[in-house]
Design a protein around this motif. Structure first.
Motif, mmCIF file in Angstrom:
data_model
loop_
_atom_site.group_PDB
_atom_site.id
_atom_site.type_symbol
_atom_site.label_atom_id
_atom_site.label_comp_id
_atom_site.label_asym_id
_atom_site.label_seq_id
_atom_site.Cartn_x
_atom_site.Cartn_y
_atom_site.Cartn_z
ATOM 1 N N SER A 58 0.911 -1.234 -0.015
ATOM 2 C CA SER A 58 0.250 0.123 0.034
ATOM 3 C C SER A 58 0.938 1.384 -0.081
ATOM 4 C CB SER A 58 -1.205 0.091 0.501
ATOM 5 O OG SER A 58 -0.115 0.125 2.336
ATOM 6 N N GLY A 59 2.261 1.180 0.342
ATOM 7 C CA GLY A 59 3.030 2.142 0.107
ATOM 8 C C GLY A 59 2.782 3.099 1.668
ATOM 9 N N ARG A 60 2.462 2.692 2.722
ATOM 10 C CA ARG A 60 1.822 3.640 4.140
ATOM 11 C C ARG A 60 3.458 3.154 4.925
ATOM 12 N NH1 ARG A 60 1.413 2.089 9.744
ATOM 13 N NH2 ARG A 60 -1.016 2.957 10.259
ATOM 14 N N TYR A 61 3.585 4.531 5.061
ATOM 15 C CA TYR A 61 4.724 4.995 6.075
ATOM 16 C C TYR A 61 4.809 4.040 7.568
ATOM 17 C CZ TYR A 61 8.853 6.199 7.754
ATOM 18 O OH TYR A 61 10.395 7.232 8.003
ATOM 19 N N ARG A 94 11.464 14.832 -4.776
ATOM 20 C CA ARG A 94 10.644 13.773 -4.896
ATOM 21 C C ARG A 94 11.258 12.622 -4.254
ATOM 22 N NH1 ARG A 94 12.651 10.750 -10.102
ATOM 23 N NH2 ARG A 94 14.672 11.282 -10.298
ATOM 24 N N ASP A 95 10.563 11.674 -4.210
ATOM 25 C CA ASP A 95 10.527 9.984 -3.739
ATOM 26 C C ASP A 95 11.002 9.293 -5.185
ATOM 27 O OD1 ASP A 95 9.807 11.262 -1.408
ATOM 28 O OD2 ASP A 95 8.426 9.432 -1.147
ATOM 29 N N ILE A 96 11.427 8.601 -5.336
ATOM 30 C CA ILE A 96 12.077 7.844 -6.859
ATOM 31 C C ILE A 96 11.197 6.168 -6.465
ATOM 32 C CG2 ILE A 96 13.964 6.301 -7.779
ATOM 33 C CD1 ILE A 96 15.707 8.943 -6.684
ATOM 34 N N ASP A 97 10.689 5.320 -7.285
ATOM 35 C CA ASP A 97 9.760 4.992 -7.353
ATOM 36 C C ASP A 97 11.195 3.498 -7.056
ATOM 37 O OD1 ASP A 97 7.777 5.965 -7.051
ATOM 38 O OD2 ASP A 97 6.807 6.235 -8.807
ATOM 39 N N LYS A 98 10.692 2.326 -6.629
ATOM 40 C CA LYS A 98 12.126 1.465 -6.523
ATOM 41 C C LYS A 98 10.756 -0.239 -6.963
ATOM 42 C CE LYS A 98 12.824 2.675 -2.778
ATOM 43 N NZ LYS A 98 12.633 3.155 -1.330
ATOM 44 N N GLY A 145 12.186 -2.898 -5.214
ATOM 45 C CA GLY A 145 11.685 -2.970 -3.619
ATOM 46 C C GLY A 145 11.998 -2.181 -2.619
ATOM 47 N N TYR A 146 12.862 -2.451 -1.289
ATOM 48 C CA TYR A 146 12.870 -1.423 -0.636
ATOM 49 C C TYR A 146 11.995 -0.366 -0.323
ATOM 50 C CZ TYR A 146 16.368 0.886 1.867
ATOM 51 O OH TYR A 146 17.199 1.710 2.625
ATOM 52 N N LYS A 147 10.943 -1.225 -0.271
ATOM 53 C CA LYS A 147 9.845 -0.235 0.570
ATOM 54 C C LYS A 147 9.973 -0.082 2.053
ATOM 55 C CE LYS A 147 7.400 -1.198 -4.010
ATOM 56 N NZ LYS A 147 7.608 0.285 -4.726
ATOM 57 N N GLU A 167 11.836 5.769 1.917
ATOM 58 C CA GLU A 167 11.717 6.708 1.083
ATOM 59 C C GLU A 167 13.133 6.566 0.273
ATOM 60 O OE1 GLU A 167 13.105 9.506 4.445
ATOM 61 O OE2 GLU A 167 11.960 7.834 4.021
ATOM 62 N N SER A 168 13.520 6.504 -0.950
ATOM 63 C CA SER A 168 14.915 7.592 -1.330
ATOM 64 C C SER A 168 14.683 8.307 -2.234
ATOM 65 C CB SER A 168 15.216 5.480 -2.048
ATOM 66 O OG SER A 168 15.126 4.563 -1.023
#
Length: 386
Positions: A34-37, A198-202, A204-206, A209-210
């Protein structure tokens, strides 16, 4: 020769494992997709004092030995490797400040970093400079009692929470060799011109943030120069990256361990032709290889961590990072094979383990580059085999 953990380390490992099994494992797959922090998990790590694992006790930290440090990242990554990322770059930056910072810098930052009230990362990589750090283009020009910093950093973990962010810059762009003109500056997040773009979409490694970070005419007080002396930035950064390779090796062991656990559990409950697939020799061979490789990687990671305790250990940490990260990827692939078609489904853990394992081969120096580091250590006699 003793290959066992001390009683104190075993107790610490058990505490970490309980935290991971209770707070991370139940939510990792859902939150990752879900991308939840993971705010609640971060709060739990604060309560355990984990943000202070490389901070001296005099500043409120745990000041862990390298093997205990490795245990932290192994156990967190067994639950969710992205959580280990939140702590990883923070811990390396804290160690750099503790080793090389001035007394004033240590007093200003380390107590709050130890509790997690402040968090940090490390700004090294740029769009055109990853492994080749001497190729960075970010500059810092001294103007009175401030440095004026201009440049862009990429793939910065914790960028949205880092305060301060240690940033590698060129204070003398004309220096030869280039590393002689490189320095580290502690950049506070509220300075004008400092912006997380910006956050870089990856793949994995969710969880963490990168980011891409812009430094546009940022005026950094001169007393934020790490150590107070220009030209030491590369050495300061590399001193942290030695622990960083232990960090990555241990994360890899955590991924491999979880892959083994998932494969074993699935093989015992999944039935084919009227019996658990764990009864079939083909599956048993994979499980046997998995168990052997995971344990070999674990011993390699602990050996490298102990080598760091005993002194500079480029060769040992390079070997461990290479071996453990490749075991992690192979273990994730084999666990997917044991799962069959379900291994390709996002409903099972192994697809996430596969995506996270790939980064371990690339991060903290690609494995091919590290092979040359190991070779130099062997040729020069800094690392002796046998």
């Amino acid at each position: 020769m003793d290959f066992t953990l001390t009683e104190e380390q075993r107790d610490f490992q058990a505490l970490l494992r309980t935290f991971v099994d209770k707070e991370i494992v139940p939510v990792a797959r859902e939150w990752e997709h879900s991308g939840r922090y993971p705010t609640e998990i971060v709060d739990g790590m604060k309560e355990m004092g984990l943000f202070g694992i490389t901070v001296p006790e005099e500043y409120g930290g745990l000041d862990l030995d390298p093997v205990s440090f490795a245990l932290v990242f192994e156990e967190l990554s067994r639950g969710w490797m992205g959580i280990a990322g939140i702590l990883g770059s923070h811990s390396l930056a804290c160690r750099i400040i503790a080793l090389h910072g001035t007394t004033e810098q240590q007093q200003r930052y380390l107590p709050a970093l130890a509790t997690g009230e402040r968090r940090t990362g490390i700004g090294l990589t740029e769009p055109d400079a990853g492994t080749d750090l001497q190729g960075i283009r970010t500059t810092a020009r001294l103007d009175g009692d401030h440095y004026v910093v201009n440049g862009t950093k990429m793939w910065i973990t914790n960028a949205r929470y880092a305060d301060p962010l240690p940033v590698l810059v060129k204070t003398d762009p004309q220096a030869s060799p280039a590393h002689a003109g490189m320095s580290l500056l502690l950049v506070d997040a509220d300075l004008p011109g400092f912006e997380v773009l910006r956050d870089i979409d990856k793949l994995g490694y969710k969880g963490t943030e990168s980011c891409e970070v812009l430094l546009d005419g940022v005026r950094v007080p001169a007393d934020r120069l790490v150590g107070g002396v220009e030209g030491k930035g590369m050495q300061q950064a590399l001193s942290g990256l030695e622990w960083g390779r232990v960090n990555i090796a241990a994360r890899s062991v955590g991924i491999a361990q979880r892959a083994y656990e998932e494969a074993l559990a699935y093989a015992q409950q999944r039935k084919a032709f009227g019996q658990p697939i764990a009864d079939f020799q083909a599956i048993q061979l994979k499980l046997g290889d998995l168990a052997t490789e995971v344990q070999a990687a674990r011993l390699m990671a602990y050996w490298a961590a102990d080598a760091v305790r005993r002194g500079r250990a480029d060769g040992a940490t390079g070997m461990a990072k290479i071996f453990c990260s490749e075991v992690a990827l192979a273990s994730a692939i084999d666990a997917m094979k044991v799962h069959g078609g379900y291994g390709y489904s996002t409903e099972y853990e192994v697809e996430r383990l596969y995506r996270d394992a790939m980064l371990m081969n690339i991060g903290e120096g690609t494995n091919d580059i590290l092979r040359t580091v190991v070779a130099r250590a062997v040729v020069t006699g800094k690392t002796v085999i046998g």
